[in-house]
Design a protein around this motif. Sequence first.
Motif, short mmCIF file in Angstrom:
data_model
loop_
_atom_site.label_atom_id
_atom_site.label_comp_id
_atom_site.label_asym_id
_atom_site.label_seq_id
_atom_site.Cartn_x
_atom_site.Cartn_y
_atom_site.Cartn_z
N VAL A 160 0.82 -1.21 0.00
CA VAL A 160 0.00 0.00 0.00
C VAL A 160 0.86 1.26 0.00
N ASP A 161 0.32 2.31 -0.58
CA ASP A 161 0.87 3.65 -0.42
C ASP A 161 0.05 4.28 0.70
N PRO A 162 0.57 4.32 1.93
CA PRO A 162 -0.22 4.79 3.07
C PRO A 162 -0.77 6.20 2.89
N ALA A 163 -0.10 7.02 2.10
CA ALA A 163 -0.56 8.39 1.88
C ALA A 163 -1.88 8.41 1.12
N LYS A 164 -2.23 7.31 0.47
CA LYS A 164 -3.47 7.24 -0.30
C LYS A 164 -4.56 6.45 0.42
N SER A 165 -4.31 6.05 1.67
CA SER A 165 -5.31 5.31 2.43
C SER A 165 -6.55 6.16 2.62
N GLU A 166 -7.70 5.50 2.64
CA GLU A 166 -8.97 6.18 2.83
C GLU A 166 -9.72 5.58 4.01
N ALA A 167 -10.49 6.41 4.69
CA ALA A 167 -11.34 5.91 5.77
C ALA A 167 -12.26 4.84 5.21
N GLY A 168 -12.43 3.78 5.96
CA GLY A 168 -13.27 2.66 5.54
C GLY A 168 -12.47 1.51 4.96
N GLY A 169 -11.21 1.74 4.63
CA GLY A 169 -10.37 0.68 4.10
C GLY A 169 -9.81 -0.19 5.21
N ILE A 170 -9.30 -1.34 4.83
CA ILE A 170 -8.66 -2.26 5.77
C ILE A 170 -7.18 -2.28 5.43
N VAL A 171 -6.33 -1.98 6.42
CA VAL A 171 -4.89 -1.98 6.20
C VAL A 171 -4.22 -2.95 7.15
N LEU A 172 -3.02 -3.36 6.79
CA LEU A 172 -2.17 -4.13 7.67
C LEU A 172 -1.19 -3.15 8.31
N ALA A 173 -1.10 -3.19 9.62
CA ALA A 173 -0.20 -2.28 10.34
C ALA A 173 0.67 -3.08 11.30
N ARG A 174 1.96 -2.74 11.32
CA ARG A 174 2.91 -3.39 12.23
C ARG A 174 2.82 -2.74 13.60
N GLY A 175 2.92 -3.57 14.62
CA GLY A 175 2.93 -3.06 15.98
C GLY A 175 3.15 -4.19 16.97
N ALA A 176 3.88 -3.92 18.01
CA ALA A 176 4.15 -4.90 19.06
C ALA A 176 4.69 -6.22 18.51
N GLY A 177 5.56 -6.12 17.48
CA GLY A 177 6.22 -7.31 16.95
C GLY A 177 5.37 -8.16 16.04
N THR A 178 4.21 -7.70 15.63
CA THR A 178 3.35 -8.47 14.75
C THR A 178 2.61 -7.54 13.79
N VAL A 179 1.87 -8.12 12.88
CA VAL A 179 1.08 -7.35 11.92
C VAL A 179 -0.38 -7.72 12.12
N HIS A 180 -1.24 -6.69 12.18
CA HIS A 180 -2.67 -6.90 12.35
C HIS A 180 -3.45 -6.15 11.28
N ALA A 181 -4.60 -6.68 10.91
CA ALA A 181 -5.51 -5.98 10.01
C ALA A 181 -6.36 -5.02 10.84
N HIS A 182 -6.52 -3.80 10.36
CA HIS A 182 -7.30 -2.78 11.06
C HIS A 182 -8.16 -2.01 10.08
N LEU A 183 -9.27 -1.52 10.56
CA LEU A 183 -10.12 -0.62 9.82
C LEU A 183 -9.53 0.78 9.91
N VAL A 184 -9.43 1.48 8.79
CA VAL A 184 -8.99 2.88 8.81
C VAL A 184 -10.22 3.71 9.12
N SER A 185 -10.23 4.35 10.29
CA SER A 185 -11.39 5.14 10.70
C SER A 185 -11.22 6.62 10.41
#
Length: 86
Positions: free
Chosen positions: A6-31
């Motif tokens: 993904v190009d994070p600069a083009k992310s839109e609210a309502g999309g689902i992204v993968l984000a790294r954190g706490a040593g793992t990757v999780h899917a999150h809703l972009v709110s």
Amino acid sequence: MVVAPVDPAKSEAGGIVLARGAGTVHAHLVSSVDPVGKRVRISNDRGLVNGWSSHDRVCGVRVAGDGVTRSKVAGETLAADSDDSS
């Protein structure tokens, strides 16, 4: 779930992204998005806001799931690199 870089600069609210954190990757809703701060606000599937994630932690976007392809995702994904093996 089918994901793509993904190009994070083009992310839109309502999309689902993968984000790294706490040593793992999780899917999150972009709110929400903050283009000036170069970050996205991520939430879970129960409506709880998890917080802000900087663009350098966002590494992928959901392009399809349950047999349905997102219609707007082409603008968010990174273009395929040309052959860089030279």
